[in-house]
Design a protein around this motif. Structure first.
Motif: not given
Length: 138
Positions: A11, A68, A73, A75-76, A124-125, A127, A129-131
Motif C-alpha cells: 500500500g 475509492i 483493501g 491501499f485504503v 490506482l486504477q 493496480y 483499485i476502483n477510484a
C-alpha cells in the motif's frame, strides 16, 4: 479500461507512486488564468475597466479529491494507518488531491487540483483499485 499491473506492491509503494504521478500532473498543468473585477452593470458579465481588477494565475477556484470504492483493501488500510483521507459522503473513502500532491496544499486552482487527483487515480486504477476524481468549483 486500464490494464492492471501484474506486480504486487505494498500500500505504501502504491501511495508513493500515486503521489509522484499527482505531482508530475500538477507540474504539467497549465491553468487558464482569469481576471476578476466588478461588472459595469448590475448582474453584468463583463469587467468594468475603471474599477479595480485582479489577475488570478491559477484560474477558477475549486477542489478535487480521489474517491475509492469500496473502502477496503491494502491501499485504503495504508491510508487509514497514516491518517490520510476519510469516509466519503456518498460512501467509499476520500482523499484530498493535496494529500497526493503537497505542492498544491495552499493552492486554490481547480485545474491543478483536478490534475493531481487524475494523476493519482490513473495509478490506482492501474493496480485494480476502483477510484475516480470528485471535483467541484468553489
Amino acid at each position: 479500461m486500464t490494464k492492471v499491473k501484474e506486480k504486487i506492491k505494498s500500500g505504501y509503494d502504491i501511495l508513493v507512486e500515486a503521489s509522484e504521478a499527482a505531482e508530475a500532473a500538477v507540474k504539467a498543468c497549465r491553468p487558464t488564468p482569469m481576471i476578476v473585477g466588478s461588472p459595469s452593470t448590475p448582474l453584468g458579465n463583463d469587467v468594468d475597466p475603471t474599477q479595480q481588477t485582479w489577475f488570478v494565475e491559477g484560474g477558477v477556484c475549486g477542489f478535487a479529491s480521489v474517491v475509492i470504492k469500496p473502502a477496503r483493501g491494502k491501499f485504503v488500510t495504508e491510508l487509514k494507518n497514516r491518517k490520510i483521507g476519510g469516509a466519503h459522503y456518498y460512501g467509499g473513502y476520500s482523499v484530498s488531491s493535496w494529500e497526493f500532491a503537497p505542492s498544491i496544499r495552499r493552492d486554490q486552482s481547480y485545474e491543478r487540483a483536478c490534475a493531481a487527483a487524475a494523476g493519482a487515480v490513473n495509478v490506482l486504477q492501474s493496480y485494480g483499485i476502483n477510484a475516480y476524481v470528485d471535483a467541484r468549483i468553489d
